[in-house]
Design an enzyme around this catalytic site. Sequence first.
Site: not given
Ligand code: NAD
Length: 252
Positions: A64-65, A91, A157, A192
Site C-alpha cells: 500500500d503505497v 504510478n 485529484y 484504463t
Molecule cells: P488503474 O486503476 O488501472 O491502475 C492503478 C493501479 O494502482 C491499480 O492496479 C491499483 O490497484 C493500484 N493502486 C491503487 N492504490 C494503490 C495503493 N494504495 N497501493 C498500491 N497500489 C495501488 O488506473 P491507471 O489509469 O492505469 O492509473 C495509473 C496512474 O495513471 C494513476 O496515478 C493515475 O492517476 C494516472 N493517470 C491515469 C490517466 C487515465 O486516463 N487513465 C490519466 C492521467 C494519469
Amino acid sequence: MVAGLAGKRVIVTGAATGIGRACALRLLDAGAHVALWDRNVEALGDTLNAVADRSATALAVEVDVSRADSVSAAFSRTVAAFGGVDAAFNNAGIGAPSLPIEAIDEADYDAVLGVNLKGVWLCMREQIRHFKAHGGGVIVNNASVAGLVALATQAAYCAAKHGVIGLTKVAAVEGAAAGIRVNAICPGAVQTPILAHLEKAGIDQQVLASMSPQNRIADPREIAEVVQFLLSEASSFITGAAVPVDGGWSAQ
Ligand code: NAD
C-alpha cells in the site's frame, strides 16, 4: 529497442492494471528485471501470468503505497530479491468522485492525497536514499494532465497531481549531483479502469476523447513508450520535466 534498460532493476507501482501493467510488460520486453508493486494481489497474479514466458525477472510485491511501513517493507523485499534497484516508475493512483470543491468529503480528499501524492513521496524517499548510496538512479512519476491544467470537479485529484510535479522538480534538483534523474509524465485520457470513476459521474468516453485535439483516448502502451524512454539513457539530459502525453489537451 531503447538502449540501457536490459538488466536494469526497475520498480513499477500500480503494476496490476492499466498504465502500470502496460509499462511493466514493456520494460520486461526491454530486458529489465521488474518489481511489480500493487495492493491488488489478485490482478497482480493476472499480470504475472502475462509475463510467464518472458526471460527477464518479474517479482510481484504486495504494497500500500500510502503507508510508510508498507513501502519500506516492499522496498526491502525488492532489494533482497534483485540485489538493488536502478530505476522506478511511481504510478499507483486512484480516481476521485466528481464533485465541486465545496462538496468534497474529507475522507475522499485524504484518500486521494494519501495515495496519489504522499504515496509518490514515500516511494521516492526509499528510492532516493538507495540511489544516493549506490551511485544514482532514474525515477519517473505518473502525474496527469490534471497536474498541468484544472479539471473542474477534480480538485483533490488536481491538487495531488500538481503536487507530484512539484515533488518531481525538487527531487530532480536535489538529486542531480548524485546522478539521479527525476521526471514526471502527464497523460491525458487513457483507456484504463480508472476512467470508470468519470463514467460513473456521467462523463462518457466521447467527452473525454474530445478533450484532446486528436479526439481520442490513448492506449496504455502509448504511455509505456514514453516511460521507457524517460527511464533509459536515451533521455540522459532530461530531468525535472513534466512531459505531456495528452494528444495536445494541455496545449489548448
Ligand atoms: P488503474 O486503476 O488501472 O491502475 C492503478 C493501479 O494502482 C491499480 O492496479 C491499483 O490497484 C493500484 N493502486 C491503487 N492504490 C494503490 C495503493 N494504495 N497501493 C498500491 N497500489 C495501488 O488506473 P491507471 O489509469 O492505469 O492509473 C495509473 C496512474 O495513471 C494513476 O496515478 C493515475 O492517476 C494516472 N493517470 C491515469 C490517466 C487515465 O486516463 N487513465 C490519466 C492521467 C494519469
